[in-house]
Design a protein around this motif. Sequence first.
Motif, PDB file in Angstrom:
ATOM      1  N   THR A 472       5.909  -8.893  -1.548  1.00  0.00           N
ATOM      2  CA  THR A 472       5.530  -7.916  -2.577  1.00  0.00           C
ATOM      3  C   THR A 472       5.439  -6.531  -1.946  1.00  0.00           C
ATOM      4  O   THR A 472       4.780  -6.353  -0.920  1.00  0.00           O
ATOM      5  CB  THR A 472       4.178  -8.278  -3.218  1.00  0.00           C
ATOM      6  N   THR A 474       4.509  -2.670  -3.245  1.00  0.00           N
ATOM      7  CA  THR A 474       4.044  -1.811  -4.340  1.00  0.00           C
ATOM      8  C   THR A 474       3.893  -0.383  -3.840  1.00  0.00           C
ATOM      9  O   THR A 474       3.622  -0.158  -2.651  1.00  0.00           O
ATOM     10  CB  THR A 474       2.698  -2.294  -4.911  1.00  0.00           C
ATOM     11  N   ASP A 475       4.072   0.577  -4.735  1.00  0.00           N
ATOM     12  CA  ASP A 475       3.943   1.984  -4.363  1.00  0.00           C
ATOM     13  C   ASP A 475       3.335   2.765  -5.515  1.00  0.00           C
ATOM     14  O   ASP A 475       3.191   2.240  -6.631  1.00  0.00           O
ATOM     15  CB  ASP A 475       5.307   2.579  -3.994  1.00  0.00           C
ATOM     16  N   ASP A 476       2.960   4.023  -5.241  1.00  0.00           N
ATOM     17  CA  ASP A 476       2.370   4.882  -6.266  1.00  0.00           C
ATOM     18  C   ASP A 476       3.313   6.027  -6.620  1.00  0.00           C
ATOM     19  O   ASP A 476       2.882   7.144  -6.908  1.00  0.00           O
ATOM     20  CB  ASP A 476       1.020   5.438  -5.800  1.00  0.00           C
ATOM     21  N   LEU A 508       4.349   0.089 -12.762  1.00  0.00           N
ATOM     22  CA  LEU A 508       2.899  -0.056 -12.732  1.00  0.00           C
ATOM     23  C   LEU A 508       2.265   1.053 -13.558  1.00  0.00           C
ATOM     24  O   LEU A 508       2.840   2.130 -13.746  1.00  0.00           O
ATOM     25  CB  LEU A 508       2.377   0.004 -11.287  1.00  0.00           C
ATOM     26  N   THR A 513       5.635   1.317  -8.742  1.00  0.00           N
ATOM     27  CA  THR A 513       6.579   0.216  -8.937  1.00  0.00           C
ATOM     28  C   THR A 513       6.098  -1.000  -8.167  1.00  0.00           C
ATOM     29  O   THR A 513       5.523  -0.872  -7.082  1.00  0.00           O
ATOM     30  CB  THR A 513       7.983   0.614  -8.439  1.00  0.00           C
ATOM     31  N   SER A 514       6.341  -2.157  -8.721  1.00  0.00           N
ATOM     32  CA  SER A 514       6.061  -3.435  -8.062  1.00  0.00           C
ATOM     33  C   SER A 514       7.379  -4.164  -7.814  1.00  0.00           C
ATOM     34  O   SER A 514       8.161  -4.374  -8.745  1.00  0.00           O
ATOM     35  CB  SER A 514       5.135  -4.293  -8.922  1.00  0.00           C
ATOM     36  N   VAL A 516       8.724  -7.653  -6.327  1.00  0.00           N
ATOM     37  CA  VAL A 516       8.280  -9.003  -5.943  1.00  0.00           C
ATOM     38  C   VAL A 516       9.517  -9.873  -5.737  1.00  0.00           C
ATOM     39  O   VAL A 516      10.280 -10.128  -6.685  1.00  0.00           O
ATOM     40  CB  VAL A 516       7.364  -9.637  -7.009  1.00  0.00           C
TER      41      VAL A 516
END
Length: 522
Positions: A472, A474-476, A508, A513-514, A516
């Motif tokens: 996984t 994830t980012d901002d 998100l 964004t996620s 996976v």
Amino acid sequence: MTSDPRPELQGTAQALLDAVLAISSDLDLRSVLTRIVESAAQLTGARYAALGVIGNDGDLVEFVTTGLTEHERALIGDLPRGRGILGLLIDRPQAIRMPVLKDHAQSSGFPPHHPPMTTVLGVPVRIRGTVFGNLYLTEKADGATFTEQDELLVEALASAAGFVIENARAYGLSERRRQWLEASAALADALQPPVDLGGALRQITQAARSVSGARATAVLSYRYDTARTVTADADDLERVTAAIDAIAEPSRTTQGLNAVELAAGSMTALVIPLRAHLAERAALVALFESGQAPQDIEERELLASFADQAALALDRAQAVADREELAVISDRERIARDLHDVVIQRLFATGLQLQGVAMLATDPEVAERLDRAVSDLDLTIRDIRGTIFELQRPRAGSLRAEVRALAREYVPVLHYSPTVRTSGPVDTAVPDAAREQLLPVLREALSNLARHAQAEHAAIEVHVGKSELRLTVTDDGIGLFQDRVESGLRNARRRATAMGGSLELTGLDPRGTSFVWRVPLA
């Protein structure tokens, strides 16, 4: 009976005393130098005064002035290096007086926008017999020339100034020692095990920049002979990266030395090896504007001492990691030994007993069930032996370590260090086929982050469950956009599909964004 009042000093004696008291009223070296220049100008009635500090190479490394406005200083440009009349006093450190400066044979004129100067008085400033710098005074009031009395007064002031400067330098050095000791102590507290290597390197660069006053600091880590990672603390990372790229393998060029000054593009770099014994080869780099790197040997030794403390902290972190890995290996060997010496032997004995009972059984159905039980035990014994082999087989490397190394590799282009978390038996339960696919997929995810996400933070998680491997990221950042072209992502999706897995890419809330990526484990 009344005593006569104490007589007061008159004239030049009082002026000299006032000047000495003025330069003695501060312990900050820069303030002391400024007070010396101002006092010398007041003492002689000079319109302009300057104190040129001489560096180790014989050139002027600092030029403190009075009488010039900020605008005039800006128009003149770079500080003088000690040529012409300025160089005369450097080459022959004895007082000089000139009624007309331009008439001297060594006069080299003035740069554009420099105010006109005619009369000159120059006096060296010594500290314990060594010339620290020179006092230059020009343009005595009313167009008069400097007198012999002016020369004697300035020489007396320079003599007192030498002691004041020495005290200010000693005080400044003690303050610097205190600051570096506090930074080393704070670093040791912050790097208590367990230690994340990326976080440790950031602590080192931040502490070094804070205390040294450098424009930027960085730690260059070298794995094997070619792979290089950079952890930096700077406002302008692109400029810092360009400066570091101009340095050729500093961890090799500085081996065995305290500090080496190297050209780094438009900046000057002080490069100090982190002399660790267990951690990777690395060097601490402090970047300064060209010509502004500290010249004092004591200052460089303090920076080198801090680098040694940082290396000890990295060694301790590596030792803890090695000890934890050794504990895992020892535990695996113990489990393998117990399985072989205890479990398999008991299963084998139970199988023999069941075979004996089957031979005595008169009911065919009972005998068949006993034979099936013995076959199941044989299959269980083979499975356990396979597990023992896996426990005892040395792996080519640590998947955890490879994931963290890949995250560090992308720090220079991401401009931040992603958080890395792992859970489950990452180093033992992931088959080679899945391992070979996971790292390219992670590289693609990080590459997309660097090119498109415009994020300030990202997190990487590798989870190994009972039946699934999950990556996984994830980012901002700015999130997904509609007209994206999935070229690299298509390859990551195909890698998952080929192993019976999937890739999920979702936005998100409120941003980010996620990513996976998951595949099943047998």
